[in-house]
Design an enzyme around this catalytic site. Structure first.
Site, PDB file in Angstrom:
ATOM      1  N   THR A   1       2.465  -0.605   5.354  1.00 16.48           N
ATOM      2  CA  THR A   1       1.421  -0.364   4.426  1.00 16.48           C
ATOM      3  C   THR A   1       1.316  -1.625   3.391  1.00 16.48           C
ATOM      4  O   THR A   1       2.302  -2.373   3.255  1.00 16.48           O
ATOM      5  CB  THR A   1       1.552   0.986   3.973  1.00 16.48           C
ATOM      6  OG1 THR A   1       1.844   1.958   4.757  1.00 16.48           O
ATOM      7  CG2 THR A   1       0.582   1.184   2.793  1.00 16.48           C
TER       8      THR A   1
ATOM      9  N   ARG B   1      -3.408  12.226  12.573  1.00 13.73           N
ATOM     10  CA  ARG B   1      -1.992  12.552  11.593  1.00 13.73           C
ATOM     11  C   ARG B   1      -2.730  11.403  10.444  1.00 13.73           C
ATOM     12  O   ARG B   1      -3.387  10.718  10.338  1.00 13.73           O
ATOM     13  CB  ARG B   1      -0.870  11.690  12.296  1.00 13.73           C
ATOM     14  CG  ARG B   1       0.338  11.568  11.144  1.00 13.73           C
ATOM     15  CD  ARG B   1       0.449  10.598  10.564  1.00 13.73           C
ATOM     16  NE  ARG B   1       1.600  10.571   9.824  1.00 13.73           N
ATOM     17  CZ  ARG B   1       1.933   9.096   8.940  1.00 13.73           C
ATOM     18  NH1 ARG B   1       0.882   8.390   8.814  1.00 13.73           N
ATOM     19  NH2 ARG B   1       2.962   9.415   8.321  1.00 13.73           N
TER      20      ARG B   1
ATOM     21  N   GLY C   1      -1.274  10.130   6.499  1.00 13.97           N
ATOM     22  CA  GLY C   1       0.088   9.968   5.901  1.00 13.97           C
ATOM     23  C   GLY C   1      -0.313  10.069   4.453  1.00 13.97           C
ATOM     24  O   GLY C   1      -1.232  10.926   3.901  1.00 13.97           O
ATOM     25  N   ASP C   2       0.657   9.542   3.575  1.00 17.13           N
ATOM     26  CA  ASP C   2       0.820   9.636   2.189  1.00 17.13           C
ATOM     27  C   ASP C   2      -0.431   8.800   1.435  1.00 17.13           C
ATOM     28  O   ASP C   2      -0.852   8.891   0.405  1.00 17.13           O
ATOM     29  CB  ASP C   2       2.076   9.384   1.523  1.00 17.13           C
ATOM     30  CG  ASP C   2       2.454   7.949   1.931  1.00 17.13           C
ATOM     31  OD1 ASP C   2       2.369   7.507   3.192  1.00 17.13           O
ATOM     32  OD2 ASP C   2       3.047   7.390   1.128  1.00 17.13           O
TER      33      ASP C   2
ATOM     34  N   THR D   1       5.122   2.809  -0.181  1.00 22.37           N
ATOM     35  CA  THR D   1       5.001   2.652   1.321  1.00 22.37           C
ATOM     36  C   THR D   1       6.479   3.241   1.903  1.00 22.37           C
ATOM     37  O   THR D   1       7.444   3.189   1.185  1.00 22.37           O
ATOM     38  CB  THR D   1       5.071   1.083   1.681  1.00 22.37           C
ATOM     39  OG1 THR D   1       5.283   0.888   2.920  1.00 22.37           O
ATOM     40  CG2 THR D   1       6.199   0.199   0.834  1.00 22.37           C
ATOM     41  N   GLY D   2       6.354   3.716   3.069  1.00 27.17           N
ATOM     42  CA  GLY D   2       7.513   4.350   3.750  1.00 27.17           C
ATOM     43  C   GLY D   2       6.853   5.578   4.735  1.00 27.17           C
ATOM     44  O   GLY D   2       5.955   5.544   4.787  1.00 27.17           O
TER      45      GLY D   2
ATOM     46  N   GLY E   1       5.558   8.563   5.364  1.00 30.17           N
ATOM     47  CA  GLY E   1       4.720   9.344   4.680  1.00 30.17           C
ATOM     48  C   GLY E   1       5.019  10.929   4.519  1.00 30.17           C
ATOM     49  O   GLY E   1       4.689  11.331   3.430  1.00 30.17           O
TER      50      GLY E   1
HETATM   51  N1  ASP Z   1       3.442   5.512   4.265  1.00 27.43           N
HETATM   52  C1  ASP Z   1       2.640   5.170   5.454  1.00 27.43           C
HETATM   53  C2  ASP Z   1       2.304   6.420   6.295  1.00 27.43           C
HETATM   54  O1  ASP Z   1       3.248   7.173   6.206  1.00 27.43           O
HETATM   55  C3  ASP Z   1       3.566   4.277   6.184  1.00 27.43           C
HETATM   56  C4  ASP Z   1       3.923   2.852   5.727  1.00 27.43           C
HETATM   57  O2  ASP Z   1       3.912   2.933   4.440  1.00 27.43           O
HETATM   58  O3  ASP Z   1       4.440   1.858   6.414  1.00 27.43           O
HETATM   59  O4  ASP Z   1       1.310   6.633   6.776  1.00 27.43           O
END
Ligand code: ASP
Length: 346
Positions: free
Chosen positions: A211, A239, A241-242, A262-263, A265
């Site tokens: 992200t 879906r 995400g966060d 980022t991570g 989610g």
């Molecule tokens: N946080 C993002 C998600 O879960 C993915 C990412 O940060 O790489 O959609």
């Protein structure tokens, strides 16, 4: 009072006011930080050319945002400008270069928040918007809602004069290869009757993430945060995400801090990561470094919530904690030269 004396007094007062406003601005801190995703980023997999190209793009994005702040612009504009650079680059999982859903298309999420008054805008699951962060900002500024999704968000975009683009604008070969690898692993797991969720959980982190986001403090003391993403490789269609969820992937309030995450989610949503960091700063008087470290390393890491955040506070301090082997990141402030890094030992 004699009219010309009155006019002279008023204009002298105005000049004093505007010079004091200007000198307050010129001594005020300002800062920006950006990320291009966290994950298992292995040094050995980078050619020197790739390493240089990623760093150059991170530098371009952070300096684009910084220029806005330096010229006295708003943190919201700095955040948007920096994120646009990353959305338009195929290296990052947002806009061009977004990951694929299991079904082979791209569904994009983004959000933005204004620290002055907690105004916020978000879009989720959009498929035809070139720069989702700009649409999130339009939702904040031109609608009475905070979040619009899918077709409704795209109808709103049309009304706002934002052109719709073909979904294949976001295609890249690398992300397609990552989808094929992820599907192979998922399908193998399915054949041995593991559930999809467990199999998805077991995918290597670097298949899934990347992200982009930005946080900024402007010379007027206003904080802003924004995040934009294609989500996670091989996610189910639909879906979310966060990244578009205010409080989870994005949060900003002038009294505490601005955060973009980022991570993985699902963890960031359940642990309300961005808002939790700012709450620790606001109610427990923690520094952003303490609050970020606690949430990323003490709360998320033990439960398998991989990822990181970028944080800036209202004094211009910057913190960039993550619990993966790397996070694409960069920062710059009126007291700190441009910093660009990828791996955890930098
Ligand atoms: N946080 C993002 C998600 O879960 C993915 C990412 O940060 O790489 O959609």
């Amino acid at each position: 009072m004699n009219k010309s004396l009155f006019t002279a007094l008023i204009s002298a007062a105005c000049i004093t006011l505007s010079t004091s406003a200007l000198s307050a601005q010129s001594s005020s801190p300002f800062a920006i930080a950006i990320h291009g995703g966290a994950g298992t980023i292995e040094k050995s997999r980078f050619t020197p050319e790739q390493n240089q190209a990623y760093r150059a793009k991170l530098k371009e994005a952070v300096e684009t945002g910084y220029k806005v702040l330096e010229q006295g612009g708003e943190s919201l504009d700095a955040v948007t400008a920096a994120i646009n650079v990353l959305e338009n680059s195929p290296y990052f999982n947002a806009g061009r270069g977004a990951v694929y859903t299991y079904d082979g298309s791209h569904e994009l999420d983004a959000s933005i928040m204004d620290g002055r008054d907690r105004q916020a805008g978000a879009v989720a699951g959009v498929k035809h918007i070139e720069n989702p962060i700009n649409l999130a900002r339009l939702v904040m500024e031109e609608s009475v809602h905070v979040m619009l999704s899918g077709q409704g968000a795209e109808e709103f975009a049309k009304e706002q004069g934002v052109p719709l683009v073909e979904n294949n604008l976001f295609d890249t070969e690398n992300r397609y290869k990552a989808l094929l690898k992820a599907k192979e692993k998922l399908d193998k797991a399915k054949a041995t009757s593991k559930d999809y969720q467990a199999a998805h959980q077991a995918l290597p982190v670097n298949y899934k993430m990347g992200t982009v986001g930005a946080v900024a403090l402007d010379k007027n003391g206003n904080l802003a945060a924004g995040t934009s993403t294609g989500g996670m490789t091989a996610k189910r269609f639909g879906r979310i995400g966060d990244a578009p969820i205010i409080g989870a992937g994005t949060f900003a309030e002038n009294e505490s801090c601005a955060v973009s995450a980022t991570g993985h989610g699902e963890y960031f949503i359940r642990y309300n990561v961005a808002a939790d960091i700012c709450a620790r700063v606001k109610y427990q008087n923690k520094t952003i470094a303490q609050a970020g470290d606690e949430v990323i390393n003490d709360v998320l890491k033990p439960i398998g919530g991989t990822g990181g955040v970028i944080i800036v506070d209202n004094k211009g301090n910057i913190s960039l904690p993550f619990n993966t082997s790397g996070m694409y990141r960069a920062s710059k402030s009126n007291t700190q030269a441009t910093y660009v890094a990828i791996f955890d030992d930098e």
